[in-house]
Design a protein around this motif. Structure first.
Motif, mmCIF file in Angstrom:
data_model
loop_
_atom_site.group_PDB
_atom_site.id
_atom_site.type_symbol
_atom_site.label_atom_id
_atom_site.label_comp_id
_atom_site.label_asym_id
_atom_site.label_seq_id
_atom_site.Cartn_x
_atom_site.Cartn_y
_atom_site.Cartn_z
ATOM 1 N N ALA A 1 0.828 -1.209 0.000
ATOM 2 C CA ALA A 1 0.000 0.000 0.000
ATOM 3 C C ALA A 1 0.859 1.254 0.000
ATOM 4 O O ALA A 1 1.920 1.291 0.619
ATOM 5 C CB ALA A 1 -0.920 -0.006 1.230
ATOM 6 N N ASP A 2 0.383 2.284 -0.715
ATOM 7 C CA ASP A 2 1.013 3.604 -0.703
ATOM 8 C C ASP A 2 0.363 4.498 0.342
ATOM 9 O O ASP A 2 0.919 5.527 0.715
ATOM 10 C CB ASP A 2 0.802 4.324 -2.044
ATOM 11 C CG ASP A 2 1.284 3.534 -3.227
ATOM 12 O OD1 ASP A 2 2.412 3.049 -3.186
ATOM 13 O OD2 ASP A 2 0.509 3.418 -4.194
ATOM 14 N N LEU A 3 -0.867 4.147 0.742
ATOM 15 C CA LEU A 3 -1.661 4.982 1.633
ATOM 16 C C LEU A 3 -2.676 4.094 2.338
ATOM 17 O O LEU A 3 -3.220 3.168 1.745
ATOM 18 C CB LEU A 3 -2.403 6.053 0.812
ATOM 19 C CG LEU A 3 -3.360 6.978 1.559
ATOM 20 C CD1 LEU A 3 -2.581 7.945 2.451
ATOM 21 C CD2 LEU A 3 -4.232 7.767 0.571
ATOM 22 N N ILE A 4 -2.938 4.408 3.611
ATOM 23 C CA ILE A 4 -4.014 3.768 4.367
ATOM 24 C C ILE A 4 -5.049 4.845 4.655
ATOM 25 O O ILE A 4 -4.700 5.947 5.095
ATOM 26 C CB ILE A 4 -3.505 3.168 5.695
ATOM 27 C CG1 ILE A 4 -2.445 2.097 5.433
ATOM 28 C CG2 ILE A 4 -4.678 2.589 6.500
ATOM 29 C CD1 ILE A 4 -1.771 1.580 6.695
ATOM 30 N N VAL A 5 -6.318 4.537 4.389
ATOM 31 C CA VAL A 5 -7.402 5.471 4.675
ATOM 32 C C VAL A 5 -8.306 4.833 5.724
ATOM 33 O O VAL A 5 -8.711 3.681 5.582
ATOM 34 C CB VAL A 5 -8.215 5.807 3.401
ATOM 35 C CG1 VAL A 5 -9.357 6.764 3.728
ATOM 36 C CG2 VAL A 5 -7.306 6.401 2.328
ATOM 37 N N LEU A 6 -8.603 5.618 6.765
ATOM 38 C CA LEU A 6 -9.419 5.123 7.878
ATOM 39 C C LEU A 6 -10.446 6.159 8.285
ATOM 40 O O LEU A 6 -10.141 7.356 8.302
ATOM 41 C CB LEU A 6 -8.550 4.890 9.124
ATOM 42 C CG LEU A 6 -7.356 3.997 9.025
ATOM 43 C CD1 LEU A 6 -6.479 4.190 10.247
ATOM 44 C CD2 LEU A 6 -7.797 2.563 8.913
ATOM 45 N N GLY A 7 -11.610 5.695 8.659
ATOM 46 C CA GLY A 7 -12.564 6.567 9.315
ATOM 47 C C GLY A 7 -12.194 6.663 10.778
ATOM 48 O O GLY A 7 -11.725 5.693 11.370
ATOM 49 N N THR A 8 -12.378 7.838 11.368
ATOM 50 C CA THR A 8 -12.095 8.007 12.790
ATOM 51 C C THR A 8 -13.224 8.781 13.435
ATOM 52 O O THR A 8 -13.858 9.633 12.806
ATOM 53 C CB THR A 8 -10.740 8.710 13.029
ATOM 54 O OG1 THR A 8 -10.518 8.807 14.438
ATOM 55 C CG2 THR A 8 -10.693 10.089 12.409
ATOM 56 N N HIS A 9 -13.472 8.460 14.688
ATOM 57 C CA HIS A 9 -14.544 9.132 15.425
ATOM 58 C C HIS A 9 -14.053 10.416 16.070
ATOM 59 O O HIS A 9 -14.855 11.187 16.571
ATOM 60 C CB HIS A 9 -15.129 8.189 16.484
ATOM 61 C CG HIS A 9 -15.722 6.964 15.876
ATOM 62 N ND1 HIS A 9 -16.954 6.959 15.262
ATOM 63 C CD2 HIS A 9 -15.247 5.706 15.739
ATOM 64 C CE1 HIS A 9 -17.211 5.746 14.790
ATOM 65 N NE2 HIS A 9 -16.191 4.974 15.063
ATOM 66 N N GLY A 10 -12.748 10.636 16.072
ATOM 67 C CA GLY A 10 -12.209 11.866 16.636
ATOM 68 C C GLY A 10 -12.398 11.975 18.137
ATOM 69 O O GLY A 10 -12.583 13.055 18.682
ATOM 70 N N ARG A 11 -12.360 10.832 18.816
ATOM 71 C CA ARG A 11 -12.512 10.873 20.278
ATOM 72 C C ARG A 11 -11.328 11.585 20.899
ATOM 73 O O ARG A 11 -10.218 11.510 20.425
ATOM 74 C CB ARG A 11 -12.602 9.450 20.827
ATOM 75 C CG ARG A 11 -13.861 8.744 20.405
ATOM 76 C CD ARG A 11 -13.954 7.387 21.079
ATOM 77 N NE ARG A 11 -15.172 6.731 20.707
ATOM 78 C CZ ARG A 11 -15.251 5.760 19.799
ATOM 79 N NH1 ARG A 11 -14.175 5.339 19.192
ATOM 80 N NH2 ARG A 11 -16.410 5.219 19.515
ATOM 81 N N ARG A 12 -11.596 12.228 22.023
ATOM 82 C CA ARG A 12 -10.542 12.962 22.713
ATOM 83 C C ARG A 12 -10.544 12.603 24.200
ATOM 84 O O ARG A 12 -11.505 12.063 24.711
ATOM 85 C CB ARG A 12 -10.769 14.467 22.588
ATOM 86 C CG ARG A 12 -10.699 14.980 21.175
ATOM 87 C CD ARG A 12 -10.675 16.488 21.178
ATOM 88 N NE ARG A 12 -10.730 17.241 19.959
ATOM 89 C CZ ARG A 12 -10.415 16.906 18.746
ATOM 90 N NH1 ARG A 12 -10.016 15.721 18.484
ATOM 91 N NH2 ARG A 12 -10.509 17.733 17.732
ATOM 92 N N GLY A 13 -9.478 12.936 24.842
ATOM 93 C CA GLY A 13 -9.396 12.843 26.291
ATOM 94 C C GLY A 13 -9.650 11.458 26.843
ATOM 95 O O GLY A 13 -9.203 10.450 26.298
ATOM 96 N N LEU A 14 -10.408 11.418 27.946
ATOM 97 C CA LEU A 14 -10.632 10.166 28.662
ATOM 98 C C LEU A 14 -11.347 9.133 27.796
ATOM 99 O O LEU A 14 -11.048 7.946 27.861
ATOM 100 C CB LEU A 14 -11.441 10.448 29.933
ATOM 101 C CG LEU A 14 -11.641 9.260 30.869
ATOM 102 C CD1 LEU A 14 -10.292 8.707 31.321
ATOM 103 C CD2 LEU A 14 -12.469 9.668 32.074
ATOM 104 N N GLU A 15 -12.283 9.579 26.952
ATOM 105 C CA GLU A 15 -12.998 8.645 26.084
ATOM 106 C C GLU A 15 -12.019 7.902 25.183
ATOM 107 O O GLU A 15 -12.113 6.690 25.010
ATOM 108 C CB GLU A 15 -14.036 9.385 25.242
ATOM 109 C CG GLU A 15 -14.873 8.456 24.389
ATOM 110 C CD GLU A 15 -15.899 9.210 23.554
ATOM 111 O OE1 GLU A 15 -16.830 8.547 23.082
ATOM 112 O OE2 GLU A 15 -15.755 10.423 23.355
#
Length: 157
Positions: free
Chosen positions: A110-124
């Motif tokens: 692979a030249d690139l990996i694409v992922l969806g992220t929930h953008g969780r922050r901090g303690l979560e």
């Protein structure tokens, strides 16, 4: 850089669906191809009280069928964009999902990996862990993290 081999890890979430759409647009622009990867995690779906024959004859086939259906739906969306695509279903026995994604990206070239992220922050994020973060940290190739657009309502499956 022209991304010719784009690996997209899919899990059926709205963020994953958005990542597939973004990867398809990128592949169409670069003339690249996409490999959709789903990591089947049977241990996350069992109680530990199933008899071995129930696990092997009922649980695993049901999870495989769901993983294949997820991959086929995502593959159909990519093909509609005129992008070459193939799919891989991996059964996770005892590794972290992030490790399997990075290993597969390296093995496939692979030249690139694409992922969806929930953008969780901090303690979560600390409590839930972040496969996306771990992939971004350990990947030998660039990683594109895709979040849902602001105001997009994630559907509950």
């Amino acid at each position: 850089m022209s991304y010719q081999h784009i690996l997209v890890a899919v899990d059926g979430s709205p963020t994953s669906d958005h990542a597939v759409a973004q990867a398809a647009a990128l592949a169409r622009a670069t003339g690249g191809r996409i490999r959709l990867l789903n990591v089947m995690d049977p241990l996350a779906h069992i109680s530990g009280f199933e008899r071995p024959e129930v696990y092997s004859q009922e649980v695993l086939p049901r999870l495989r069928k769901a993983g294949e259906a997820l991959l086929q739906q995502a593959s159909a969306r990519v093909k509609q964009e005129g992008v070459a695509v193939d799919t891989v279903l991996i059964e996770n026995l005892n590794a972290r999902v992030a490790q399997l994604v990075v290993e597969h990206a390296s093995a496939w070239g692979a030249d690139l990996i694409v992922l969806g992220t929930h953008g969780r922050r901090g303690l979560e994020r600390v409590l839930m862990g972040s496969d996306a973060e771990q992939i971004a940290r350990t990947s030998p190739v660039p990683v594109l993290l895709v979040r849902l657009p602001a105001g997009a309502a994630p559907h509950i499956a």
